[in-house]
Scaffold this active site. Sequence first.
Site, PDB file in Angstrom:
ATOM      1  N   ASP A  16      18.953  23.774  83.915  1.00 33.08           N
ATOM      2  CA  ASP A  16      18.721  22.847  85.030  1.00 33.08           C
ATOM      3  C   ASP A  16      17.517  21.954  84.726  1.00 33.08           C
ATOM      4  O   ASP A  16      16.440  22.446  84.365  1.00 33.08           O
ATOM      5  CB  ASP A  16      18.437  23.627  86.323  1.00 33.08           C
ATOM      6  CG  ASP A  16      19.668  24.355  86.856  1.00 33.08           C
ATOM      7  OD1 ASP A  16      20.753  24.216  86.265  1.00 33.08           O
ATOM      8  OD2 ASP A  16      19.525  25.053  87.876  1.00 33.08           O
ATOM      9  N   ASN A  46      23.027  32.424  87.585  1.00 34.00           N
ATOM     10  CA  ASN A  46      22.119  32.711  88.718  1.00 34.00           C
ATOM     11  C   ASN A  46      22.576  33.974  89.451  1.00 34.00           C
ATOM     12  O   ASN A  46      21.756  34.814  89.840  1.00 34.00           O
ATOM     13  CB  ASN A  46      22.105  31.553  89.718  1.00 34.00           C
ATOM     14  CG  ASN A  46      21.544  30.268  89.133  1.00 34.00           C
ATOM     15  OD1 ASN A  46      20.897  30.300  88.088  1.00 34.00           O
ATOM     16  ND2 ASN A  46      21.799  29.149  89.784  1.00 34.00           N
ATOM     17  N   GLU A 143      32.721  27.226  88.547  1.00 33.34           N
ATOM     18  CA  GLU A 143      32.219  26.258  87.564  1.00 33.34           C
ATOM     19  C   GLU A 143      32.832  26.493  86.179  1.00 33.34           C
ATOM     20  O   GLU A 143      32.300  26.035  85.182  1.00 33.34           O
ATOM     21  CB  GLU A 143      30.683  26.322  87.474  1.00 33.34           C
ATOM     22  CG  GLU A 143      30.007  25.607  88.620  1.00 33.34           C
ATOM     23  CD  GLU A 143      28.496  25.587  88.527  1.00 33.34           C
ATOM     24  OE1 GLU A 143      27.885  24.788  89.250  1.00 33.34           O
ATOM     25  OE2 GLU A 143      27.911  26.372  87.760  1.00 33.34           O
ATOM     26  N   ALA A 252      20.053  27.542  94.210  1.00 33.40           N
ATOM     27  CA  ALA A 252      20.325  28.955  93.894  1.00 33.40           C
ATOM     28  C   ALA A 252      20.179  29.895  95.091  1.00 33.40           C
ATOM     29  O   ALA A 252      20.295  31.108  94.928  1.00 33.40           O
ATOM     30  CB  ALA A 252      19.480  29.467  92.732  1.00 33.40           C
ATOM     31  N   ALA A 253      19.961  29.337  96.287  1.00 34.00           N
ATOM     32  CA  ALA A 253      19.875  30.219  97.468  1.00 34.00           C
ATOM     33  C   ALA A 253      21.225  30.903  97.693  1.00 34.00           C
ATOM     34  O   ALA A 253      21.287  32.112  97.943  1.00 34.00           O
ATOM     35  CB  ALA A 253      19.485  29.409  98.696  1.00 34.00           C
ATOM     36  N   GLY A 254      22.311  30.142  97.578  1.00 30.28           N
ATOM     37  CA  GLY A 254      23.650  30.709  97.748  1.00 30.28           C
ATOM     38  C   GLY A 254      23.960  31.714  96.639  1.00 30.28           C
ATOM     39  O   GLY A 254      24.597  32.750  96.877  1.00 30.28           O
ATOM     40  N   ASP A 255      23.493  31.422  95.432  1.00 33.18           N
ATOM     41  CA  ASP A 255      23.739  32.341  94.306  1.00 33.18           C
ATOM     42  C   ASP A 255      22.963  33.642  94.507  1.00 33.18           C
ATOM     43  O   ASP A 255      23.480  34.735  94.231  1.00 33.18           O
ATOM     44  CB  ASP A 255      23.303  31.687  92.985  1.00 33.18           C
ATOM     45  CG  ASP A 255      24.075  30.412  92.709  1.00 33.18           C
ATOM     46  OD1 ASP A 255      25.242  30.330  93.140  1.00 33.18           O
ATOM     47  OD2 ASP A 255      23.515  29.492  92.082  1.00 33.18           O
ATOM     48  N   SER A 294      13.392  31.247  90.799  1.00 34.57           N
ATOM     49  CA  SER A 294      13.084  31.519  92.217  1.00 34.57           C
ATOM     50  C   SER A 294      13.722  32.805  92.752  1.00 34.57           C
ATOM     51  O   SER A 294      13.513  33.174  93.904  1.00 34.57           O
ATOM     52  CB  SER A 294      13.561  30.335  93.067  1.00 34.57           C
ATOM     53  OG  SER A 294      14.968  30.265  93.045  1.00 34.57           O
TER      54      SER A 294
HETATM   55  O1  RIB Z   1      23.934  26.885  92.592  1.00 31.25           O
HETATM   56  C1  RIB Z   1      22.897  26.269  91.910  1.00 31.25           C
HETATM   57  C2  RIB Z   1      23.331  25.931  90.509  1.00 31.25           C
HETATM   58  O2  RIB Z   1      24.359  24.977  90.549  1.00 31.25           O
HETATM   59  C3  RIB Z   1      22.255  25.337  89.647  1.00 31.25           C
HETATM   60  O3  RIB Z   1      21.475  26.288  88.984  1.00 31.25           O
HETATM   61  C4  RIB Z   1      23.027  24.415  88.733  1.00 31.25           C
HETATM   62  O4  RIB Z   1      23.009  24.811  87.391  1.00 31.25           O
HETATM   63  C5  RIB Z   1      24.439  24.369  89.300  1.00 31.25           C
HETATM   64  O5  RIB Z   1      25.312  25.096  88.554  1.00 31.25           O
END
Ligand code: RIB
Length: 309
Positions: A16, A46, A143, A252-255, A294
């Site tokens: 990122d 993530n 993705e 990355a909050a959702g991840d 984070s």
């Molecule tokens: O969900 C966040 C992520 O979406 C980021 O880290 C970015 O790489 C994208 O894949």
Amino acid sequence: MKIMQKILVIGSSNIDLVITSTSLPKPGETVIGDTFLKNPGGKGANQAVAANRLGGNVAFITKVGNDVFGKELKELYKKEGINCHGVMTDNSSRTGVALINVDRSGENFITIYQGANKQLLIDDIINLSSLIDESDIILMQLEIPMDTVNYIIDHAFEKGKKIILNPAPAHPFTDEALSKLFAITPNKTETEQLTGIGIQDERSVLEAASILIKKGVKNVIITLGSQGAYYVNEKEHFLIPAPHVKAVDSTAAGDTFCGAIAAELSRGHEWNEALQFATAASAICVTRMGAQLSIPTEHEVRTFIKNNQ
Ligand code: RIB
């Protein structure tokens, strides 16, 4: 003592490149940024890092390019202690990259160059099917190619695995694929894409969730950002409010939320406990810059929950 279930995350790896600015640029506009940060990301990575830092036993299937970024990411996953047997290098691709703009309120815009993530193919999954066989919970996002996602859903379902799908970025799904999911974790936009219902209030959340439940998804968790997450299954529904924090970056909050759910369920916890743990983990995540930079540890989340009771 309960036995810990094994988690397998299958998905993307990115580097990122993040610029923060007062506001996000509009089409045709150039804005001057304040800070620049390069850090590991990608929804798959993530979620693998989150599930692992939050105490899960995690294996990861992903593909990086044969370049500096790819080598860097492979080293990082090893350092995290993730099972990297399924981390592959594609010699003809570059590692995935995400360009991220973050504004003062923590909102972001993300553009992704898929690179090696586009080459995570069905044959790779067939070659690594022992990782699926050995795991109990499969956590995925969108993705990587949809053919690969659909193959994994079919194969993992046949093997009786619990499939948790984070349908991000939004993509249409067949009813057959939905019927094989143990859980789905869409945000508001993804919920609307999947069900046609715009999320405005509790009624619309329940209406959208019931469409997914009718299609056979066992557990629906609609994430509502700073408002928390709504859980729905055939018998019950409840809201888990998000703790109040000052957000600096929602990346990355959702991840983190999805990784946390997988980690807490793998320890045998019930949904309400898993969701409280997950909302606390993502609340910590939004107070920090970056994606994997984070993501908190299990200890940080337990301390946060104790201090906020
Ligand atoms: O969900 C966040 C992520 O979406 C980021 O880290 C970015 O790489 C994208 O894949």
